[in-house]
Design a protein around this motif. Structure first.
Motif, PDB file in Angstrom:
ATOM      1  N   SER A 184      12.907  14.776  45.759  1.00 18.22           N
ATOM      2  CA  SER A 184      13.339  16.155  45.991  1.00 18.22           C
ATOM      3  C   SER A 184      14.377  16.636  44.984  1.00 18.22           C
ATOM      4  CB  SER A 184      13.938  16.279  47.404  1.00 18.22           C
ATOM      5  OG  SER A 184      12.975  15.991  48.389  1.00 18.22           O
ATOM      6  N   PHE A 185      15.269  15.755  44.561  1.00 14.88           N
ATOM      7  CA  PHE A 185      16.430  16.201  43.793  1.00 14.88           C
ATOM      8  C   PHE A 185      16.652  15.500  42.459  1.00 14.88           C
ATOM      9  CE2 PHE A 185      17.630  16.556  48.389  1.00 14.88           C
ATOM     10  CZ  PHE A 185      17.492  17.944  48.489  1.00 14.88           C
ATOM     11  N   PHE A 186      16.036  14.331  42.257  1.00 13.20           N
ATOM     12  CA  PHE A 186      16.331  13.556  41.056  1.00 13.20           C
ATOM     13  C   PHE A 186      15.086  13.220  40.236  1.00 13.20           C
ATOM     14  CE2 PHE A 186      19.430  12.109  44.385  1.00 13.20           C
ATOM     15  CZ  PHE A 186      20.548  12.755  43.875  1.00 13.20           C
ATOM     16  N   SER A 187      14.011  13.948  40.436  1.00 15.62           N
ATOM     17  CA  SER A 187      12.752  13.580  39.773  1.00 15.62           C
ATOM     18  C   SER A 187      12.705  13.984  38.308  1.00 15.62           C
ATOM     19  CB  SER A 187      11.565  14.202  40.514  1.00 15.62           C
ATOM     20  OG  SER A 187      11.677  15.620  40.532  1.00 15.62           O
ATOM     21  N   ASP A 188      13.527  14.939  37.898  1.00 18.33           N
ATOM     22  CA  ASP A 188      13.574  15.379  36.505  1.00 18.33           C
ATOM     23  C   ASP A 188      14.057  14.225  35.626  1.00 18.33           C
ATOM     24  OD1 ASP A 188      13.989  16.553  34.035  1.00 18.33           O
ATOM     25  OD2 ASP A 188      15.017  18.311  34.820  1.00 18.33           O
ATOM     26  N   SER A 189      13.285  13.891  34.625  1.00 18.98           N
ATOM     27  CA  SER A 189      13.647  12.763  33.752  1.00 18.98           C
ATOM     28  C   SER A 189      14.937  13.026  32.978  1.00 18.98           C
ATOM     29  CB  SER A 189      12.504  12.469  32.775  1.00 18.98           C
ATOM     30  OG  SER A 189      12.236  13.596  31.961  1.00 18.98           O
ATOM     31  N   ASN A 190      15.335  14.295  32.873  1.00 21.91           N
ATOM     32  CA  ASN A 190      16.569  14.643  32.173  1.00 21.91           C
ATOM     33  C   ASN A 190      17.761  14.764  33.122  1.00 21.91           C
ATOM     34  OD1 ASN A 190      15.352  14.863  29.569  1.00 21.91           O
ATOM     35  ND2 ASN A 190      14.495  16.835  30.189  1.00 21.91           N
ATOM     36  N   CYS A 191      17.562  14.399  34.366  1.00 24.50           N
ATOM     37  CA  CYS A 191      18.623  14.486  35.362  1.00 24.50           C
ATOM     38  C   CYS A 191      19.797  13.591  34.963  1.00 24.50           C
ATOM     39  CB  CYS A 191      18.062  14.069  36.722  1.00 24.50           C
ATOM     40  SG  CYS A 191      19.263  14.097  38.064  1.00 24.50           S
ATOM     41  N   GLY A 255      19.091  -1.633  33.210  1.00 23.62           N
ATOM     42  CA  GLY A 255      17.783  -1.013  33.010  1.00 23.62           C
ATOM     43  C   GLY A 255      17.819   0.495  33.146  1.00 23.62           C
ATOM     44  N   LEU A 256      18.608   0.988  34.091  1.00 28.07           N
ATOM     45  CA  LEU A 256      18.717   2.441  34.260  1.00 28.07           C
ATOM     46  C   LEU A 256      19.336   3.097  33.034  1.00 28.07           C
ATOM     47  CD1 LEU A 256      19.910   2.668  37.982  1.00 28.07           C
ATOM     48  CD2 LEU A 256      17.711   3.456  37.077  1.00 28.07           C
ATOM     49  N   VAL A 257      20.231   2.389  32.360  1.00 33.37           N
ATOM     50  CA  VAL A 257      20.865   2.915  31.146  1.00 33.37           C
ATOM     51  C   VAL A 257      19.883   2.919  29.981  1.00 33.37           C
ATOM     52  CG1 VAL A 257      22.663   2.504  29.412  1.00 33.37           C
ATOM     53  CG2 VAL A 257      23.180   2.221  31.853  1.00 33.37           C
ATOM     54  N   GLU A 258      19.069   1.878  29.872  1.00 33.73           N
ATOM     55  CA  GLU A 258      18.289   1.648  28.653  1.00 33.73           C
ATOM     56  C   GLU A 258      16.819   2.043  28.747  1.00 33.73           C
ATOM     57  OE1 GLU A 258      21.000  -2.210  27.241  1.00 33.73           O
ATOM     58  OE2 GLU A 258      18.964  -2.519  28.012  1.00 33.73           O
ATOM     59  N   ASN A 259      16.311   2.249  29.951  1.00 31.23           N
ATOM     60  CA  ASN A 259      14.874   2.473  30.111  1.00 31.23           C
ATOM     61  C   ASN A 259      14.635   3.586  31.121  1.00 31.23           C
ATOM     62  OD1 ASN A 259      12.113   2.394  30.530  1.00 31.23           O
ATOM     63  ND2 ASN A 259      12.009   0.196  30.935  1.00 31.23           N
ATOM     64  N   ALA A 260      14.157   4.732  30.663  1.00 32.43           N
ATOM     65  CA  ALA A 260      13.940   5.887  31.534  1.00 32.43           C
ATOM     66  C   ALA A 260      12.914   5.612  32.615  1.00 32.43           C
ATOM     67  CB  ALA A 260      13.510   7.097  30.698  1.00 32.43           C
TER      68      ALA A 260
END
Length: 377
Positions: A184-191, A255-260
Motif C-alpha cells: 500500500s505505501f512502500f511499493s515504489d522502488s524509489n521510496c 541487502g536492502l542497502v545494496e540490492n533493490a
C-alpha cells in the motif's frame, strides 16, 4: 551515548553499519541484547526501545549496555511516543524485534500477545509511512508464522501462514500486516523506506533467562544443582546459536542497502540440516559441560504438557542463500560449545560478560572468515 571504533568489525557486512544510527526495538531481550552488542562491535550508534527489562537476571543488565547506547523504556504499542523517538533519532536502520516471545505466555495473555506482536509491528510500519529520511527496516517475526503441518521438509517463504496457538497466529498476522503496508505505501522502488522481514526460530545462546525455554530452564536449574523438568524429550528442533539468525538479519540490512530487489521480501534464516536434534540429545550434550556424573542427574521427564507443542518445524533457507549469499556458520557441536561456555563463564568464572560476549562474537566472525562467508569478506 558511547560508540566503539569498529576496529574488530571492519569490513563485516561491507561496513554498512559503521557510524550509522541504528534503532533496535526489543533491545533488552535475549536476541536484542546480542544484536545491540554486535552492532556496537560493528561501529554503529544504537538507540534501543523496550518496555522493560524482561528477566532477572537479564543479559542486557549484566553487560551494562544501558551506558553504551541511547536506552529508552517505552511500550512499542504507544504509537505517538515511539514515533517521537524515531523521528528525533532519525535512524538509518531499524531492527524491529520487540514482541511477546513466549508460547506459554500467549495462552495466559492472548490479547496482550496479539496487541504487542501485531499492533507493535503495525506501529513501526505506520511511523515509517510518514518518515522523511532514508531508512532500511528489518521486521523480525518467527518461524512459527507458518501453518505447521508437521511435514519433514523445510518451510519456504511462499508457504501458508497460520498457527495452532496465539503466538504463532500473532506472528502470521504480523507478516500479513507487513505485506499489506508494503504493497500500500512502500511499493515504489524509489521510496525512501526499504523493508524486509526475517523469520527464524529455535534460537539458543548464552544470556537467555526467559521462562519456558529449554536452555534457560536448564541453566537456572543446573546453576544451583537442581534437575530440570522436560516435557517433550523426543521433539526435534533445528537448534541454532543466536548469532546465526542475527548474521542473517544483518545481512538482510546490507541487502536492502545494496540490492533493490530485496525490498519487500521475506527471508528464512535457519541452521544446517544436520542440526536437527531432539530435546533429549540437546540436554545430554549441554549437560556434558556441567560435569554431571550421569545424565539422569541433569533432568526428569514430566507428562505435564499444558499447551500444544510442535513435534517438528524447520525452514528452507535457499532464498537467503540465493539472494543474500547467506548461510549458517556453526555446526551443532560448535553451537553447543558457545552456549555452554557462555553460561559456565557467567555462573562459575565471574568474568566481565560484555568482554566475554564480544569475544564470542569475534570468534563467530573469525569462523565465518575461515569459511569465506560473504558477509565477512
Amino acid at each position: 551515548m558511547a560508540k566503539q571504533n569498529g576496529r574488530h568489525g571492519d569490513m563485516m557486512f561491507n561496513n554498512v553499519y559503521k557510524d550509522k544510527k541504528v534503532l533496535v526495538t526489543g533491545h533488552t531481550g535475549f536476541k536484542g541484547t546480542w544484536l545491540t552488542t554486535w552492532l556496537l562491535e560493528l561501529g554503529a550508534h544504537v538507540c534501543g526501545v523496550s518496555k522493560d527489562i524482561p528477566t532477572k537476571p537479564a543479559m542486557f543488565e549484566e553487560l551494562g549496555l544501558e551506558h553504551k547506547i541511547q536506552h529508552c523504556i517505552l511500550d512499542i504499542r504507544e504509537l505517538e511516543e515511539v514515533s517521537a523517538i524515531i523521528n528525533d533519532y532519525e535512524p538509518d536502520f531499524i531492527f524491529h524485534l520487540a514482541a511477546q516471545p513466549i508460547v506459554s505466555e500467549s495462552y495466559k495473555n492472548p490479547i496482550e500477545t496479539i496487541s504487542t506482536n501485531v499492533m507493535g509491528t503495525a506501529n513501526i510500519l505506520e511511523i515509517l509511512r510518514n518518515y522523511k529520511h532514508t531508512c532500511h527496516a528489518i521486521i523480525i517475526t518467527s518461524d512459527k508464522c507458518y501453518e505447521n503441518v508437521e511435514w519433514i521438509w523445510g518451510y519456504k517463504e511462499t508457504d501458508h501462514l497460520g498457527g495452532k496457538d496465539i503466538y504463532s497466529g500473532s506472528k502470521g498476522a504480523a507478516e500479513v500486516i507487513f505485506h499489506s503496508y508494503q504493497e500500500s505505501f512502500f511499493s515504489d522502488s524509489n521510496c525512501n523506506i526499504k523493508l524486509a522481514t526475517g523469520r527464524a526460530g529455535n534460537v539458543i545462546g548464552g544470556g537467555d533467562w526467559a521462562a519456558d525455554r529449554i536452555v534457560a530452564d536448564c541453566m537456572r536449574a543446573w546453576s544451583v544443582g537442581d534437575k530440570v523438568e522436560i516435557r517433550c524429550p523426543e521433539a526435534t528442533r533445528p537448534w541454532q546459536h543466536v548469532l546465526e539468525p542475527l548474521s542473517g538479519y544483518l545481512s538482510l540490512g546490507q541487502g536492502l542497502v545494496e540490492n533493490a530487489n530485496i525490498h519487500g521480501q521475506q527471508f528464512n534464516f535457519g541452521p544446517r540440516a544436520e542440526q536437527n536434534h531432539t530435546v533429549k540429545e540437546l540436554l545430554y550434550d549441554l549437560s556434558n559441560f556441567w560435569n554431571f556424573e550421569k545424565t539422569s542427574d541433569a533432568y526428569d521427564v514430566t507428562d505435564n504438557i499444558p499447551f500444544h507443542e510442535a513435534g517438528l518445524l524447520k525452514l528452507n533457507c535457499d532464498k537467503a542463500l540465493f539472494n543474500l549469499k547467506w548461510e549458517a556458520n556453526l555446526n551443532y557441536h560448535q553451537c553447543i560449545k558457545f552456549v555452554s561456555e557462555w553460561y559456565y563463564t557467567f555462573y562459575k568464572e565471574k568474568e566481565d560478560m560484555l568482554d566475554y560476549t564480544t569475544k564470542q562474537i569475534r570468534e563467530y566472525q573469525q569462523e565465518a572468515a575461515l569459511k569465506k562467508l560473504k558477509w565477512c569478506c
